[in-house]
Design a protein around this motif. Structure first.
Motif, mmCIF file in Angstrom:
data_model
loop_
_atom_site.group_PDB
_atom_site.id
_atom_site.type_symbol
_atom_site.label_atom_id
_atom_site.label_comp_id
_atom_site.label_asym_id
_atom_site.label_seq_id
_atom_site.Cartn_x
_atom_site.Cartn_y
_atom_site.Cartn_z
ATOM 1 N N GLY A 28 0.374 27.088 -2.207
ATOM 2 C CA GLY A 28 1.487 27.942 -2.095
ATOM 3 C C GLY A 28 2.384 27.545 -2.981
ATOM 4 N N VAL A 29 3.139 27.895 -3.087
ATOM 5 C CA VAL A 29 4.172 27.966 -4.139
ATOM 6 C C VAL A 29 5.021 26.156 -4.155
ATOM 7 N N ASN A 101 1.634 16.943 4.299
ATOM 8 C CA ASN A 101 1.617 18.705 5.286
ATOM 9 C C ASN A 101 2.527 19.275 5.239
ATOM 10 N N GLY A 102 2.164 20.017 4.440
ATOM 11 C CA GLY A 102 2.584 21.071 3.811
ATOM 12 C C GLY A 102 2.673 22.255 4.037
ATOM 13 N N LEU A 225 14.428 29.484 -4.682
ATOM 14 C CA LEU A 225 13.694 30.910 -5.335
ATOM 15 C C LEU A 225 11.956 30.444 -5.552
ATOM 16 N N THR A 226 11.061 31.202 -5.163
ATOM 17 C CA THR A 226 10.452 31.294 -4.973
ATOM 18 C C THR A 226 9.768 32.751 -6.092
ATOM 19 N N ALA A 227 8.621 32.618 -6.653
ATOM 20 C CA ALA A 227 8.063 33.991 -7.177
ATOM 21 C C ALA A 227 8.116 34.946 -5.472
ATOM 22 N N GLN A 228 7.618 34.542 -4.092
ATOM 23 C CA GLN A 228 7.156 34.987 -3.825
ATOM 24 C C GLN A 228 8.483 35.714 -2.871
ATOM 25 N N ASN A 229 9.718 34.508 -2.813
ATOM 26 C CA ASN A 229 10.796 35.492 -2.537
ATOM 27 C C ASN A 229 11.806 36.093 -2.702
#
Ligand code: NAD
Length: 296
Positions: A28-29, A101-102, A225-229
């Protein structure tokens, strides 16, 4: 590491080098960036994810950067799957010293359409009100965040223990909580309560593991801020923040979103016993001041 690190780490704790880190949700990001920081601090990293292709892609990139990394399939909700991954970690890298634990997240079925329940909403069938929330959606979110933190810890903390029942020096668990654990965000009751459970469990486990010598702490990221959101937070046409993003920014005294790299310093500090050896059972906000601000 076989060449100079291209990653600009805030600091590099010397005690992590050569140790093994296991990161769940590592495809994940945020966790791919956290895994990268652990790898560039000289750790051998095992990247676990439900999405094997994503974990392997991150591992391949880290190997290109001269790091020691492997990608493994694992479902944090299936103990057998975690046991299989744990055997591979032990065989290929050695015993786990740091578990991050991500894996976690929300689900639309645990989410209300509106922030407030208003009288007219009760007859509006286009809305998901509090009364429409699906128990399966709530259960999914609780399991992913809470059980998905507990089960990997049951499996990988065993690799931290030696024959006399105490842990090797420097072993620790880092959980990932959230802002909504301190004060719930509107619309997401399941995710908020599940992350509150993660924070509570962090304290419980820190106490429980004290006598065997495993520290347990958590990060509480604010809004990143991530690519997904990006599309949820910014209007594509105008580039302006959406209404919800505007509220987040107005409630973040620093007036901006975080960047994934800004989590790495706190995570490295928690991972390093040389740096934080007497820090145990804390949930550290990395939030631009969000959790400190009452809004007034
Ligand atoms: P992400 O969706 O980019 O990554 C989550 C990863 O977990 C994905 O690669 C997914 O495949 C994996 N995953 C999902 N279910 C799994 C399972 N059952 N077993 C194993 N892996 C599974 O999310 P992210 O934004 O990078 O968030 C990482 C963590 O940080 C999560 O715990 C999230 O709740 C938390 N968090 C994120 C933010 C944010 O602003 N992005 C803020 C606060 C907390």
């Amino acid at each position: 590491m076989n060449h100079a690190s291209p990653m600009n780490l805030p600091f590099v704790p010397a005690d992590l080098a050569g140790q093994v880190a296991v990161i769940t949700g590592a495809g994940g990001v945020l966790c791919s960036e956290l895994a990268r920081a652990l790898a560039h601090a000289g750790m051998k990293v095992a990247l676990l994810d439900l999405n094997l292709a994503a974990a392997e892609a991150v591992a391949a990139r880290l190997r290109d950067e001269g790091c020691h990394a492997i990608g493994l399939a694992a479902d944090v909700l299936e103990r057998a799957s975690l046991e299989t991954a744990a055997a591979a970690v032990l065989q290929q890298l050695g015993p786990c010293s740091v578990l991050l634990n991500g894996a976690g997240g929300n689900h639309p079925k645990g989410t209300t359409t509106k922030e407030w329940l208003e009288p007219a909403d009760l007859t509006d069938k286009t809305l998901t009100s509090f009364f429409d929330l699906d128990p399966a959606g709530i259960g999914f979110v609780f399991n992913l965040n809470f059980l998905g933190t507990l089960l990997p810890t049951q499996v990988f903390a065993q690799q931290m223990l030696t024959a006399d029942g105490t842990a090797r020096p420097g072993c620790s668990v880092i959980n990932v909580s959230s802002m909504n654990a301190f004060c719930p965000l509107t619309k997401i009751p399941a995710y908020s309560a599940a992350k509150a459970a993660v924070s509570n469990f962090t304290q419980w486990l820190a106490v429980h593991f004290c006598k065997v010598g495993i520290r347990v702490n958590a990060l509480a990221p604010g809004f990143f801020l991530t690519a997904q959101n990006h599309k949820l937070l910014f209007d594509e046409a105008s580039g302006e923040p959406t209404a919800r993003a505007g509220k987040i920014l107005a409630h973040t005294p620093m007036g901006r979103f975080g960047e994934a790299a800004e989590l790495t310093g706190t995570m490295l500090w928690l991972a390093s016993s040389a740096a934080s050896g007497f820090v145990n059972g804390v949930v550290v906000p990395v939030d631009g001041g969000f959790s400190a601000y009452s809004g007034v």
